[in-house]
Design a protein around this motif. Structure first.
Motif, PDB file in Angstrom:
ATOM      1  N   ALA A 198       0.837  -1.196   0.000  1.00 47.71           N
ATOM      2  CA  ALA A 198       0.000   0.000   0.000  1.00 47.71           C
ATOM      3  C   ALA A 198       0.873   1.248   0.000  1.00 47.71           C
ATOM      4  CB  ALA A 198      -0.913   0.000   1.229  1.00 47.71           C
ATOM      5  N   HIS A 199       0.438   2.216  -0.739  1.00 46.08           N
ATOM      6  CA  HIS A 199       1.125   3.500  -0.809  1.00 46.08           C
ATOM      7  C   HIS A 199       0.115   4.603  -0.514  1.00 46.08           C
ATOM      8  CE1 HIS A 199       4.882   1.931  -2.555  1.00 46.08           C
ATOM      9  NE2 HIS A 199       4.066   1.028  -3.113  1.00 46.08           N
ATOM     10  N   ALA A 200       0.641   5.740  -0.146  1.00 49.12           N
ATOM     11  CA  ALA A 200      -0.242   6.847   0.188  1.00 49.12           C
ATOM     12  C   ALA A 200      -1.080   7.258  -1.008  1.00 49.12           C
ATOM     13  CB  ALA A 200       0.596   8.041   0.682  1.00 49.12           C
ATOM     14  N   GLU A 201      -0.489   7.135  -2.224  1.00 45.67           N
ATOM     15  CA  GLU A 201      -1.223   7.542  -3.416  1.00 45.67           C
ATOM     16  C   GLU A 201      -2.269   6.508  -3.812  1.00 45.67           C
ATOM     17  OE1 GLU A 201       2.752   9.214  -3.131  1.00 45.67           O
ATOM     18  OE2 GLU A 201       1.999   7.152  -3.250  1.00 45.67           O
ATOM     19  N   GLY A 202      -2.237   5.318  -3.260  1.00 47.88           N
ATOM     20  CA  GLY A 202      -3.171   4.263  -3.631  1.00 47.88           C
ATOM     21  C   GLY A 202      -2.488   2.922  -3.594  1.00 47.88           C
ATOM     22  N   GLU A 203      -3.186   1.932  -4.109  1.00 47.49           N
ATOM     23  CA  GLU A 203      -2.661   0.576  -4.108  1.00 47.49           C
ATOM     24  C   GLU A 203      -1.749   0.367  -5.311  1.00 47.49           C
ATOM     25  OE1 GLU A 203      -3.025  -1.965  -1.921  1.00 47.49           O
ATOM     26  OE2 GLU A 203      -3.973  -0.531  -0.583  1.00 47.49           O
ATOM     27  N   HIS A 204      -0.640  -0.317  -5.081  1.00 42.78           N
ATOM     28  CA  HIS A 204       0.306  -0.647  -6.150  1.00 42.78           C
ATOM     29  C   HIS A 204       0.631  -2.136  -6.073  1.00 42.78           C
ATOM     30  CE1 HIS A 204       3.673  -0.550  -8.873  1.00 42.78           C
ATOM     31  NE2 HIS A 204       4.455  -1.074  -7.934  1.00 42.78           N
ATOM     32  N   CYS A 205       0.540  -2.828  -7.188  1.00 45.80           N
ATOM     33  CA  CYS A 205       0.797  -4.262  -7.242  1.00 45.80           C
ATOM     34  C   CYS A 205       2.251  -4.508  -7.625  1.00 45.80           C
ATOM     35  CB  CYS A 205      -0.134  -4.939  -8.248  1.00 45.80           C
ATOM     36  SG  CYS A 205       0.149  -6.719  -8.391  1.00 45.80           S
ATOM     37  N   ASP A 206       3.036  -5.016  -6.686  1.00 46.06           N
ATOM     38  CA  ASP A 206       4.437  -5.335  -6.928  1.00 46.06           C
ATOM     39  C   ASP A 206       4.499  -6.771  -7.424  1.00 46.06           C
ATOM     40  OD1 ASP A 206       7.103  -5.193  -7.054  1.00 46.06           O
ATOM     41  OD2 ASP A 206       7.482  -5.154  -4.902  1.00 46.06           O
ATOM     42  N   HIS A 207       4.374  -6.950  -8.747  1.00 46.80           N
ATOM     43  CA  HIS A 207       4.219  -8.284  -9.324  1.00 46.80           C
ATOM     44  C   HIS A 207       5.560  -9.000  -9.417  1.00 46.80           C
ATOM     45  CE1 HIS A 207       2.327 -11.456 -11.548  1.00 46.80           C
ATOM     46  NE2 HIS A 207       3.206 -11.319 -12.533  1.00 46.80           N
ATOM     47  N   GLU A 208       5.537 -10.269  -9.143  1.00 47.04           N
ATOM     48  CA  GLU A 208       6.722 -11.111  -9.185  1.00 47.04           C
ATOM     49  C   GLU A 208       6.472 -12.251 -10.161  1.00 47.04           C
ATOM     50  OE1 GLU A 208       7.655 -12.722  -5.403  1.00 47.04           O
ATOM     51  OE2 GLU A 208       9.822 -12.641  -5.693  1.00 47.04           O
ATOM     52  N   SER A 209       7.403 -12.500 -11.082  1.00 46.07           N
ATOM     53  CA  SER A 209       7.207 -13.561 -12.064  1.00 46.07           C
ATOM     54  C   SER A 209       8.514 -14.307 -12.283  1.00 46.07           C
ATOM     55  CB  SER A 209       6.684 -12.994 -13.389  1.00 46.07           C
ATOM     56  OG  SER A 209       7.570 -12.016 -13.893  1.00 46.07           O
ATOM     57  N   LEU A 210       8.396 -15.610 -12.525  1.00 44.08           N
ATOM     58  CA  LEU A 210       9.549 -16.477 -12.715  1.00 44.08           C
ATOM     59  C   LEU A 210       9.258 -17.453 -13.843  1.00 44.08           C
ATOM     60  CD1 LEU A 210      12.349 -17.514 -11.740  1.00 44.08           C
ATOM     61  CD2 LEU A 210      11.102 -19.052 -10.198  1.00 44.08           C
ATOM     62  N   TYR A 211      10.200 -17.569 -14.790  1.00 42.59           N
ATOM     63  CA  TYR A 211      10.060 -18.468 -15.933  1.00 42.59           C
ATOM     64  C   TYR A 211      11.345 -19.277 -16.086  1.00 42.59           C
ATOM     65  CZ  TYR A 211       6.208 -15.385 -17.386  1.00 42.59           C
ATOM     66  OH  TYR A 211       5.051 -14.640 -17.442  1.00 42.59           O
ATOM     67  N   THR A 212      11.201 -20.452 -16.652  1.00 45.37           N
ATOM     68  CA  THR A 212      12.358 -21.259 -17.007  1.00 45.37           C
ATOM     69  C   THR A 212      12.122 -21.906 -18.369  1.00 45.37           C
ATOM     70  OG1 THR A 212      13.907 -22.970 -16.249  1.00 45.37           O
ATOM     71  CG2 THR A 212      11.562 -23.401 -15.927  1.00 45.37           C
ATOM     72  N   GLY A 213      13.200 -22.217 -19.058  1.00 45.15           N
ATOM     73  CA  GLY A 213      13.089 -22.803 -20.384  1.00 45.15           C
ATOM     74  C   GLY A 213      14.201 -23.800 -20.646  1.00 45.15           C
ATOM     75  N   ILE A 214      13.912 -24.751 -21.520  1.00 47.90           N
ATOM     76  CA  ILE A 214      14.873 -25.782 -21.907  1.00 47.90           C
ATOM     77  C   ILE A 214      15.060 -25.722 -23.427  1.00 47.90           C
ATOM     78  CG2 ILE A 214      15.303 -28.259 -22.099  1.00 47.90           C
ATOM     79  CD1 ILE A 214      15.731 -27.309 -19.325  1.00 47.90           C
ATOM     80  N   LEU A 215      16.312 -25.799 -23.868  1.00 47.27           N
ATOM     81  CA  LEU A 215      16.655 -25.876 -25.280  1.00 47.27           C
ATOM     82  C   LEU A 215      17.557 -27.091 -25.458  1.00 47.27           C
ATOM     83  CD1 LEU A 215      17.634 -22.118 -25.802  1.00 47.27           C
ATOM     84  CD2 LEU A 215      15.434 -23.159 -26.341  1.00 47.27           C
TER      85      LEU A 215
END
Length: 691
Positions: A198-215
């Motif tokens: 939460a911030h004073a200016e409003g709600e902020h979504c601190d998104h976290e993402s993780l990906y992995t790949g195989i070649l």
């Protein structure tokens, strides 16, 4: 029926006799439209209209127009980059840009070191075509951010990204020489919890993402062939295993990427007949592991201020036998690049953007290298080099009219001392239909006498190597122009370019002094010696009808250097075995709704001067390649042919039946060493679900 023709018959039957996919029949009363989609086809090869760099982007669509098994085959439809076999015994390929060999091209993988050092010989084949998302080819001097090594240009390969690639992709291929390859790729998201702050200016979504790949890649050649009956295999038997894993993580303004890869490559060639008492064998074995990490943080998205830290490490080990010659070497490379970037806008009504990039880099190379030769004995070529440096680059964009990139580097080499690298690139667009570019700058590189010229090893030539190998230094300058001419609702793109490279010092490989020897020395070792390259190219491309495109190009090069004649006098002459011209005509047609695609490319290749003491086999040669692709909803089948003119150099190996004699030489390659071949392939994509 010959084995090749029987394979071709099976391939054609498999593709064209396949039953059509049934389609549902809709009555008039059942027909309705829920939505309308406006689709525009993207070009397979594009050039930015706003960048100051003369850069051409080759997309995955272009790579699918031919049997792009690896990076060395990615330029078959391209006029700017030449790819040819470097010798007639090992199957090694080399590229040329602006008339100069690939050693003067900075070849990087996602802006990290890739094909350099010991990897020069087969490094192009170590990047599978199915792994590549796109290729950016920049001509002339490029950005100082990526280093000082780009002399004739820079090629950057972007691999598939786990955050954008499909969960599963397959690419299987088999050709008429029983060369088979399989590629398996996939990228997946790993679920993580989202955090809310939460911030004073409003709600902020601190998104976290993780990906992995195989070649994953595996390729093997199951058959050896000797079509010209010279006792040597036209191509060695190969076995290549290649596995990579990468990660992508983002948390707010922080981004992290990691990549690790390991590969093994084995090649067996030489004389084939079992009846030969003492056959000439070629045994090449390579192990390589590499990886990189990228850390980036954006301080202010609006101003574009950010910082990035890139680190990369690779270890390359080879043990190669060429008859009685043995080349054993390993290379450890460590690389670090720290970059700060900030953007700021100018005042006034005109769009006037400025950007400043600055940072420091460190590159470390350690070579353990031994070359055992029958005549001169064992040569110990161990060396190491540490090169720290700092750089700064300023970029200006003035409306859509002007772009400028000016940069400078200052580096210190523990082998060669201090050196400076200034570079500048300019784009001027006075009208929407006309763009003019110019560039000038310096390029440096630390030569690797054997790795850069491994084509001389499968021969009986006596090697004479200079006691001290000096740093190569060159100035490159070029100008290019592009016209975008409207023709109805189509656009004709015309471009012309000219580049000149002048070497202050180059490593000269002298094949002229003696047909039984090769002399490698510095340009500065000869009084008044010169080395330079001119390159000019014109190109036109047009979408004639919807889905049907044509491209035609012609390139002329003049590469000259001073070498020593048989009588001991120095003479400036065209560089041996470098072609003087190349013409390309390429066409592609894709039917509506992307059901079928037809591609064809014709090449007309000029041949350069052969060294003194050898006969010119021919003056020029044509090549033709074509491919047909049938698309289904999630897969496609393609069949094609290469070198359909069946043109090849009949006897590229000199005195092949006496490989241990002084006359034996497999390095005099002026054209294709193998004839026509066909291939068939299958691609499958499990499409990624939309979020």
């Amino acid at each position: 029926m010959t084995p090749r023709k029987s394979i071709l018959a099976c391939v054609l039957c498999a593709v064209f006799c396949m039953p059509a996919v049934a389609q549902d029949t809709l009555s008039t009363s059942d027909f309705h439209i829920d939505e309308v989609q406006v689709v525009q086809r993207r070009k397979a090869v594009t050039k930015s209209r706003t960048s100051a760099f003369d850069t051409e982007k080759i997309s995955s669509d272009e790579l699918c127009k031919a049997a792009c098994c690896n990076l060395s085959e990615a330029f078959e439809t391209n006029a700017s980059v030449d790819v040819a076999y470097s010798d007639a015994a090992t199957g090694a390929k080399q590229i040329r840009l602006l008339g100069l060999s690939g050693t003067y091209v900075q070849l990087i993988q996602e802006n990290t070191p890739a094909v350099r050092g010991l990897a020069q010989n087969f490094g192009l084949e170590y990047i599978p075509g199915s792994w590549m998302q796109s290729i950016q080819v920049s001509k002339g001097t490029s950005s100082v951010i990526n280093g000082y090594e780009a002399t004739s240009g820079q090629i950057n390969v972007e691999l598939l990204k786990p955050q954008t690639q499909n969960p599963l992709s397959l690419n299987l291929m088999l050709n008429s020489e029983l060369m088979a390859e399989a590629n398996v790729m996939g990228g997946w998201q790993i679920p993580l919890k989202e955090h809310q702050h939460a911030h004073a200016e409003g709600e902020h979504c601190d998104h976290e993402s993780l990906y992995t790949g195989i070649l994953a890649h595996y390729g093997q050649n199951f058959m050896t062939m000797d079509e010209n009956h010279d006792s040597f295999a036209d191509m060695p038997k190969t076995q290549n295993a290649n596995l990579a894993n990468r990660w992508f993580y983002r948390h707010g303004d922080y981004t992290f990427q990691a990549f690790v890869r390991g590969l093994y490559d084995r090649r067996r060639g030489g004389q084939m007949a079992d009846t030969i008492m003492n056959p000439y064998r070629i045994n090449l074995n390579t192990w390589r592991v590499e990886g990189f990490m990228k850390n980036g943080y954006v301080f202010d998205e609006e101003s574009g201020s950010s910082v990035a830290l890139i680190t990369a490490v690779s270890y390359h080990d080879l043990n190669n036998d060429y008859g009685l010659r043995n080349w054993k070497a390993n290379q450890l490379n460590a690389y670090l690049n720290a970059i700060y970037q900030g953007n700021f806008e100018g005042k006034g009504d005109v769009d006037n953007d400025h950007r400043l990039s600055a940072g420091l880099s460190i590159n470390y190379d350690r070579y353990n290298e031994q070359l055992a030769l029958p005549v001169t004995g064992l040569a110990d070529l161990n060396r190491q080099e540490l090169t720290p440096g700092i750089f700064a680059e300023y970029s200006l964009k003035y409306d859509e009219i002007l772009s400028l990139v000016a940069g400078v580097r200052a580096d210190y080499s523990t082998r060669y001392g201090f050196f400076f690298t200034p570079r500048a690139n300019l784009r001027y667009t006075p009208f929407e239909w006309w763009t003019l570019r110019g560039s000038v700058g310096m390029g440096y590189r630390s030569p690797n006498a054997i790795a850069d010229n491994a084509f001389i090893l499968p021969s009986s030539r006596v090697l004479h190597l200079a006691d001290e190998i000096k740093q190569e230094r060159a100035v490159n300058a070029g100008i290019s122009t592009t016209f975008y001419i409207p023709l109805g609702n189509k656009e004709l793109q015309l471009s012309a370019e000219y580049y000149y490279t002048h070497f202050l010092n180059s490593l000269i490989v002298d094949l002229d002094q003696n047909p039984h020897a090769v002399y490698i020395y510095n340009q500065t070792d000869l009084p008044d010696a010169k080395s330079f390259a001119h390159s000019a190219q014109v190109e036109a491309s047009l979408e004639v009808l919807r889905g049907w495109t044509w491209t035609a190009a012609f390139r002329w090069t003049d590469v000259e250097q001073t070498t020593i004649c048989a009588d001991g006098t120095a003479k400036l002459r065209p560089k041996a075995l470098y072609n003087r011209f190349k013409g390309v005509i390429s066409t592609s047609y894709q039917t509506p709704l992307k059901k079928w695609q037809f591609d064809a490319t014709a090449q007309f290749n000029g041949v350069g001067r052969v060294p003194d003491g050898f006969e010119q086999p021919f003056t020029w040669y044509p090549q033709l390649m074509a491919q047909i692709t049938k698309y289904f909803r999630t897969c496609s089948i393609y069949v094609g042919a290469e070198n359909m003119t069946n043109f090849r150099q009949e006897h590229p190996i000199i005195d092949s039946f006496h490989p241990f004699s002084p006359d034996f030489d497999a390095s005099m390659v002026c054209g294709p060493t193998t004839g026509w071949k066909i291939y068939v392939g299958f691609r499958y994509d499990l499409e990624k679900k939309e979020d």
